[in-house]
Design an enzyme around this catalytic site. Structure first.
Site, mmCIF file in Angstrom:
data_model
loop_
_atom_site.group_PDB
_atom_site.id
_atom_site.type_symbol
_atom_site.label_atom_id
_atom_site.label_comp_id
_atom_site.label_asym_id
_atom_site.label_seq_id
_atom_site.Cartn_x
_atom_site.Cartn_y
_atom_site.Cartn_z
ATOM 1 N N HIS A 239 0.855 -1.204 0.000
ATOM 2 C CA HIS A 239 0.000 0.000 0.000
ATOM 3 C C HIS A 239 0.877 1.235 0.000
ATOM 4 C CE1 HIS A 239 0.730 -0.616 4.295
ATOM 5 N NE2 HIS A 239 0.222 0.570 4.592
ATOM 6 N N HIS B 54 1.353 3.924 1.938
ATOM 7 C CA HIS B 54 1.877 4.660 3.092
ATOM 8 C C HIS B 54 3.398 4.812 3.008
ATOM 9 C CE1 HIS B 54 -1.863 3.896 5.858
ATOM 10 N NE2 HIS B 54 -2.030 4.905 5.022
ATOM 11 N N ASP C 172 5.755 4.758 5.072
ATOM 12 C CA ASP C 172 6.621 3.800 5.780
ATOM 13 C C ASP C 172 6.591 2.411 5.116
ATOM 14 O OD1 ASP C 172 3.954 3.476 6.747
ATOM 15 O OD2 ASP C 172 4.708 2.406 8.509
ATOM 16 N N HIS C 173 6.023 2.349 3.898
ATOM 17 C CA HIS C 173 6.070 1.116 3.092
ATOM 18 C C HIS C 173 6.682 1.363 1.713
ATOM 19 C CE1 HIS C 173 3.512 -1.294 5.866
ATOM 20 N NE2 HIS C 173 3.311 -0.064 6.307
ATOM 21 N N HIS D 122 -7.379 -0.850 5.560
ATOM 22 C CA HIS D 122 -6.326 0.021 6.094
ATOM 23 C C HIS D 122 -6.086 1.157 5.085
ATOM 24 C CE1 HIS D 122 -2.722 1.146 8.280
ATOM 25 N NE2 HIS D 122 -2.021 1.077 7.169
ATOM 26 N N ASP E 30 -0.044 -4.028 6.241
ATOM 27 C CA ASP E 30 -0.690 -3.572 7.472
ATOM 28 C C ASP E 30 -2.127 -4.070 7.570
ATOM 29 O OD1 ASP E 30 1.639 -2.248 8.032
ATOM 30 O OD2 ASP E 30 0.838 -0.229 7.770
ATOM 31 N N HIS F 120 4.918 -4.708 10.793
ATOM 32 C CA HIS F 120 5.267 -4.008 12.036
ATOM 33 C C HIS F 120 5.408 -4.988 13.202
ATOM 34 C CE1 HIS F 120 4.615 0.191 10.718
ATOM 35 N NE2 HIS F 120 3.665 -0.312 9.949
HETATM 36 ZN ZN ZN Z 1 0.064 1.516 6.617
#
Ligand code: ZN
Length: 241
Positions: free
Chosen positions: A56, A58, A60-61, A114, A133, A171
């Site tokens: 996805h 985001h 942090d990905h 998400h 996530d 995570h």
């Molecule tokens: Zn995420």
């Protein structure tokens, strides 16, 4: 299994996964939050990164996409529905598509909630799934762009991958998830036992993932929610915790 999978812990609690397919020598990165530690680990292992797969959009990905691509010339595959938010994408995929890593194939599963276009990658023969996530050890992703009903359906789709499937999430949220899970099901002995193990691992600074579908079926309050309403109530309670 025909894949070698190595965890790269980055930022405060992200796991980036390096996935090596030894027959072809291809190496793929799942959800690189950042580039340098991923590039260093690949070099240390002697693995040449040829692909990035994003679950996805985001940051942090996807934050390491551009730099890893610049250094390695790799191809980046991710959700078509989020292509506008992942400008580094080369290949757009959607649920039902197949993606190849050397000699092995993963199937794309659409798991919105998400984020609206969130996908997971399932290597059926290797019994491994990269879920971003969506599903965590004893937890699930927050519902930023979707509904509890979608997440409930995602739990069914992931459950259907089979008990033996290893679940690689993005995570290390296990301790906090487990504490919440115990408030939901204080009498769940499988959960209590798992938490004892998790506390020991985390005290030693050791990771608690990957997990398995069997473990999540026994201990995850979101996978164990019997209705959409129950999942929604648990998600709201966790968000407020
Ligand atoms: Zn995420």
């Amino acid at each position: 299994m025909a894949l070698e999978i190595v965890r790269v812990p980055v930022l405060s609690d992200n796991y980036v996964w390096l996935v090596h397919e030894p027959m072809s020598g291809e190496t793929m990165v799942v959800d690189p939050a950042v580039a340098p530690p991923v590039l260093e680990k690949a070099e240390e292992l002697g693995w040449k990164i040829s692909q990035i797969w994003n679950t996805h959009w985001h940051p942090d990905h996807t934050g390491g996409n551009a730099e890893i691509k610049e250094v390695t010339g790799c191809t980046i595959t991710g959700p078509a529905a989020e292509a506008e938010r992942i400008p580094t994408l080369d290949v757009q995929v959607k649920g039902g598509d197949a993606v190849r890593l050397g000699e092995v194939t993963a199937h794309v599963i659409h798991v919105p909630a998400h984020t609206a276009g969130h996908i997971a990658f399932h290597f059926a023969d290797e019994k491994a799934a990269f879920v971003g996530d969506t599903l965590f050890a004893m937890g699930c992703g927050r519902l930023f762009e979707g509904t509890a009903e979608q997440m409930f359906n995602n739990m069914r789709a992931l459950e259907a991958l089979g008990d033996e499937t290893d679940i690689y999430c993005a995570h290390e949220y296990t301790l906090s998830n487990g504490r919440f899970a115990l408030t939901v099901e204080p009498d769940n002995t499988a959960l209590a036992q798992r938490m004892e193990e998790v506390v020991v691992l985390r005290d030693r600074g050791e990771p608690t993932v990957p997990t398995t579908i069997a473990l999540e079926k026994a201990t995850n309050p979101f996978m164990r929610a019997r209705s959409v309403a129950e999942l929604a109530a648990r998600r709201a309670a966790k968000d407020a915790a």
